[in-house]
Design a protein around this motif. Structure first.
Motif, PDB file in Angstrom:
ATOM      1  N   MET A 240     -12.702  -9.796   1.555  1.00 47.36           N
ATOM      2  CA  MET A 240     -11.281 -10.068   1.787  1.00 47.36           C
ATOM      3  C   MET A 240     -11.131 -10.885   3.077  1.00 47.36           C
ATOM      4  N   SER A 241     -10.360 -11.976   3.022  1.00 50.14           N
ATOM      5  CA  SER A 241     -10.180 -12.830   4.190  1.00 50.14           C
ATOM      6  C   SER A 241      -9.310 -12.135   5.244  1.00 50.14           C
ATOM      7  N   ILE A 242      -9.369 -12.671   6.447  1.00 49.92           N
ATOM      8  CA  ILE A 242      -8.576 -12.093   7.545  1.00 49.92           C
ATOM      9  C   ILE A 242      -7.084 -12.180   7.234  1.00 49.92           C
ATOM     10  N   LEU A 243      -6.634 -13.309   6.675  1.00 45.18           N
ATOM     11  CA  LEU A 243      -5.217 -13.472   6.354  1.00 45.18           C
ATOM     12  C   LEU A 243      -4.767 -12.499   5.268  1.00 45.18           C
ATOM     13  N   THR A 244      -5.635 -12.293   4.278  1.00 44.79           N
ATOM     14  CA  THR A 244      -5.290 -11.348   3.210  1.00 44.79           C
ATOM     15  C   THR A 244      -5.195  -9.932   3.754  1.00 44.79           C
ATOM     16  N   ARG A 245      -6.164  -9.542   4.594  1.00 42.98           N
ATOM     17  CA  ARG A 245      -6.130  -8.215   5.199  1.00 42.98           C
ATOM     18  C   ARG A 245      -4.888  -8.044   6.073  1.00 42.98           C
ATOM     19  N   LEU A 246      -4.536  -9.099   6.812  1.00 35.28           N
ATOM     20  CA  LEU A 246      -3.335  -9.059   7.650  1.00 35.28           C
ATOM     21  C   LEU A 246      -2.095  -8.848   6.790  1.00 35.28           C
ATOM     22  N   TYR A 247      -2.051  -9.541   5.645  1.00 36.56           N
ATOM     23  CA  TYR A 247      -0.901  -9.401   4.743  1.00 36.56           C
ATOM     24  C   TYR A 247      -0.738  -7.959   4.277  1.00 36.56           C
ATOM     25  N   TYR A 248      -1.836  -7.322   3.857  1.00 31.75           N
ATOM     26  CA  TYR A 248      -1.732  -5.956   3.349  1.00 31.75           C
ATOM     27  C   TYR A 248      -1.438  -4.958   4.472  1.00 31.75           C
ATOM     28  N   ASN A 249      -1.904  -5.228   5.683  1.00 34.07           N
ATOM     29  CA  ASN A 249      -1.568  -4.363   6.810  1.00 34.07           C
ATOM     30  C   ASN A 249      -0.092  -4.473   7.173  1.00 34.07           C
ATOM     31  N   ILE A 250       0.435  -5.688   7.132  1.00 33.30           N
ATOM     32  CA  ILE A 250       1.870  -5.872   7.402  1.00 33.30           C
ATOM     33  C   ILE A 250       2.698  -5.169   6.322  1.00 33.30           C
ATOM     34  N   LYS A 251       2.256  -5.304   5.066  1.00 31.89           N
ATOM     35  CA  LYS A 251       2.978  -4.635   3.978  1.00 31.89           C
ATOM     36  C   LYS A 251       2.985  -3.127   4.180  1.00 31.89           C
ATOM     37  N   ALA A 252       1.838  -2.556   4.591  1.00 33.68           N
ATOM     38  CA  ALA A 252       1.762  -1.119   4.833  1.00 33.68           C
ATOM     39  C   ALA A 252       2.690  -0.710   5.965  1.00 33.68           C
ATOM     40  N   ALA A 253       2.762  -1.520   7.015  1.00 32.25           N
ATOM     41  CA  ALA A 253       3.647  -1.210   8.148  1.00 32.25           C
ATOM     42  C   ALA A 253       5.113  -1.236   7.715  1.00 32.25           C
ATOM     43  N   ILE A 254       5.468  -2.197   6.861  1.00 33.29           N
ATOM     44  CA  ILE A 254       6.842  -2.284   6.362  1.00 33.29           C
ATOM     45  C   ILE A 254       7.169  -1.069   5.491  1.00 33.29           C
ATOM     46  N   VAL A 255       6.220  -0.675   4.630  1.00 33.79           N
ATOM     47  CA  VAL A 255       6.421   0.493   3.761  1.00 33.79           C
ATOM     48  C   VAL A 255       6.648   1.749   4.590  1.00 33.79           C
ATOM     49  N   LEU A 256       5.809   1.977   5.598  1.00 34.61           N
ATOM     50  CA  LEU A 256       5.956   3.165   6.453  1.00 34.61           C
ATOM     51  C   LEU A 256       7.270   3.117   7.224  1.00 34.61           C
ATOM     52  N   SER A 257       7.638   1.941   7.714  1.00 39.80           N
ATOM     53  CA  SER A 257       8.886   1.806   8.478  1.00 39.80           C
ATOM     54  C   SER A 257      10.096   2.086   7.602  1.00 39.80           C
ATOM     55  N   PHE A 258      10.062   1.549   6.376  1.00 43.42           N
ATOM     56  CA  PHE A 258      11.179   1.787   5.460  1.00 43.42           C
ATOM     57  C   PHE A 258      11.289   3.271   5.124  1.00 43.42           C
ATOM     58  N   LEU A 259      10.137   3.902   4.873  1.00 44.58           N
ATOM     59  CA  LEU A 259      10.152   5.328   4.534  1.00 44.58           C
ATOM     60  C   LEU A 259      10.698   6.148   5.694  1.00 44.58           C
ATOM     61  N   ALA A 260      10.289   5.820   6.915  1.00 42.67           N
ATOM     62  CA  ALA A 260      10.788   6.540   8.091  1.00 42.67           C
ATOM     63  C   ALA A 260      12.283   6.287   8.277  1.00 42.67           C
ATOM     64  N   MET A 261      12.721   5.059   8.042  1.00 42.96           N
ATOM     65  CA  MET A 261      14.129   4.714   8.210  1.00 42.96           C
ATOM     66  C   MET A 261      15.017   5.492   7.248  1.00 42.96           C
ATOM     67  N   THR A 262      14.508   5.722   6.018  1.00 42.83           N
ATOM     68  CA  THR A 262      15.332   6.418   5.026  1.00 42.83           C
ATOM     69  C   THR A 262      15.516   7.897   5.346  1.00 42.83           C
ATOM     70  N   LEU A 263      14.764   8.402   6.334  1.00 39.01           N
ATOM     71  CA  LEU A 263      15.009   9.777   6.781  1.00 39.01           C
ATOM     72  C   LEU A 263      16.310   9.887   7.571  1.00 39.01           C
ATOM     73  N   SER A 264      16.785   8.764   8.126  1.00 38.62           N
ATOM     74  CA  SER A 264      17.958   8.812   9.001  1.00 38.62           C
ATOM     75  C   SER A 264      19.220   9.327   8.324  1.00 38.62           C
ATOM     76  N   PRO A 265      19.538   8.943   7.073  1.00 38.62           N
ATOM     77  CA  PRO A 265      20.717   9.545   6.437  1.00 38.62           C
ATOM     78  C   PRO A 265      20.419  10.904   5.811  1.00 38.62           C
ATOM     79  N   LEU A 266      19.131  11.208   5.603  1.00 37.24           N
ATOM     80  CA  LEU A 266      18.763  12.445   4.904  1.00 37.24           C
ATOM     81  C   LEU A 266      19.108  13.684   5.721  1.00 37.24           C
ATOM     82  N   VAL A 267      18.649  13.716   6.972  1.00 41.21           N
ATOM     83  CA  VAL A 267      18.797  14.923   7.787  1.00 41.21           C
ATOM     84  C   VAL A 267      20.266  15.232   8.101  1.00 41.21           C
ATOM     85  N   PRO A 268      21.063  14.268   8.590  1.00 41.36           N
ATOM     86  CA  PRO A 268      22.471  14.612   8.872  1.00 41.36           C
ATOM     87  C   PRO A 268      23.266  14.995   7.631  1.00 41.36           C
ATOM     88  N   THR A 269      23.005  14.335   6.498  1.00 42.95           N
ATOM     89  CA  THR A 269      23.709  14.681   5.256  1.00 42.95           C
ATOM     90  C   THR A 269      23.420  16.118   4.850  1.00 42.95           C
TER      91      THR A 269
END
Length: 332
Positions: free
Chosen positions: A1-30
């Motif tokens: 796997m090339s460096i650019l491809t690995r970078l792409y999948y790492n960025i995607k993983a970071a976005i997925v984790l960030s989105f999942l963490a962000m969706t906790l924000s309306p969950l707890v107060p509701t």
């Protein structure tokens, strides 16, 4: 796997984790608001609401893991049912990824719970959320735990909830050092020495059985293995997987009746050892066959049915963040 491809999948993983963490924000107060307003009048009504919210948020995780990150699931063995059950499994890594995917397919994601340490409830955001969803927490006081769990499982029964209660009898995730320690202990005590699973700890299993034998009748025995990664993946390795290549979580299910589990502690210990001996054999054979035996019974899911959950939570999170920014700006 090339460096650019690995970078792409790492960025995607970071976005997925960030989105999942962000969706906790309306969950707890509701859930907190409904907990205060509804629970004092009807625990059953509140539990049904909390379970629905849990199902919706965990569906976001299922969508991200399977449809965004491209991880597949292959299920064999006994067809799972919607009956209340104690679920036991080997513990390789972040196996909750598999648990939630199974729950979504079975229609029991709202009712999936795991018996977890009492200290987890103090984890920021996630701890309060699962506490308000009535997950079973335990300490090391077995008598107190049995009393609390019986009360909780009775509430599940009153709510007509087909609860799937998960425990990992090995007590911890499998690592080479922990496996060696387990093997040394097993050899010293005259127990089977395994290569793929650790010796199960039976006290937690006995506590769960004593708490639920009046309201549950099934034990679902799950064996898990991962294919497509270099060894057992961690959460980051799962989310940053190269989706152009197959990555599969294999699950084999065997169903037992709680009535068939011995009543005495030593009998239960031996019963549990027998189940893990079966797992050892399945996992050893997996090395050759690259799959578990039996016909595949995986239930597929349609993206159009699950995508509504990340859309709703994404919009709610966005507006909540916007509101927070306005409040902070007004205060300043």
């Amino acid at each position: 796997m090339s460096i650019l491809t690995r970078l792409y999948y790492n960025i995607k993983a970071a976005i997925v984790l960030s989105f999942l963490a962000m969706t906790l924000s309306p969950l707890v107060p509701t859930m907190g608001i409904v907990y205060i307003l509804v629970r004092p009048f009807s625990k059953v009504t509140y539990l049904k609401f909390a379970s629905f919210i849990q199902m919706s948020w965990l569906s976001v995780e299922v969508f991200l893991v399977e449809d965004v990150c491209g991880i597949k699931m292959r299920v064999t063995g006994d067809l799972p049912s919607r009956e209340p059950a104690l679920c036991i499994s080997n513990h390789l890594t972040h196996d909750y990824v598999m648990i939630y995917s199974l729950g979504y397919r079975m229609g029991t994601l709202a009712h999936t719970r795991a018996i977890i340490k009492n200290s987890i409830r103090y984890t920021p955001f996630l701890g309060p959320a699962i506490w308000m969803c009535y997950w079973p927490f335990v300490s090391r006081d077995f008598k107190k735990d049995i009393k609390n769990l019986k009360s909780l499982f009775s509430l599940y029964r009153d709510a007509k909830m087909p609860a799937q209660i998960w425990i990992f009898p090995e007590g911890t995730r499998l690592t080479p050092s922990k496996l060696r320690s387990s093997q040394e202990y097993a050899a010293a005590k005259g127990y089977p020495v395994w290569k793929n699973v650790m010796l199960p700890k039976y006290r937690g299993f006995c506590t769960a059985l004593d708490s639920m034998k009046e309201t549950f009748r099934l034990v679902n025995d799950y064996t898990i293995q991962f294919e497509g990664w270099n060894g057992v993946p961690g959460l980051w390795q799962m989310l940053s997987s190269d989706s152009s290549k197959p990555h599969t979580v294999h699950v084999h299910i065997k169903r037992h009746q709680i009535a068939d589990v011995p009543e005495d502690e030593e009998g239960r210990h031996q019963w549990l050892i027998a189940r893990f001996n079966e797992k050892e054999e399945l996992l050893e054979q997996f090395k050759t066959d690259k799959r578990f035996p039996g016909q595949e019974i995986t239930r597929k899911h349609a993206v159009k049915d699950i995508i509504v959950h990340p859309i709703v939570f994404g919009i709610a999170s966005f507006f909540l963040c916007q509101t927070g920014v306005r409040l902070v700006s007004a205060a300043v």
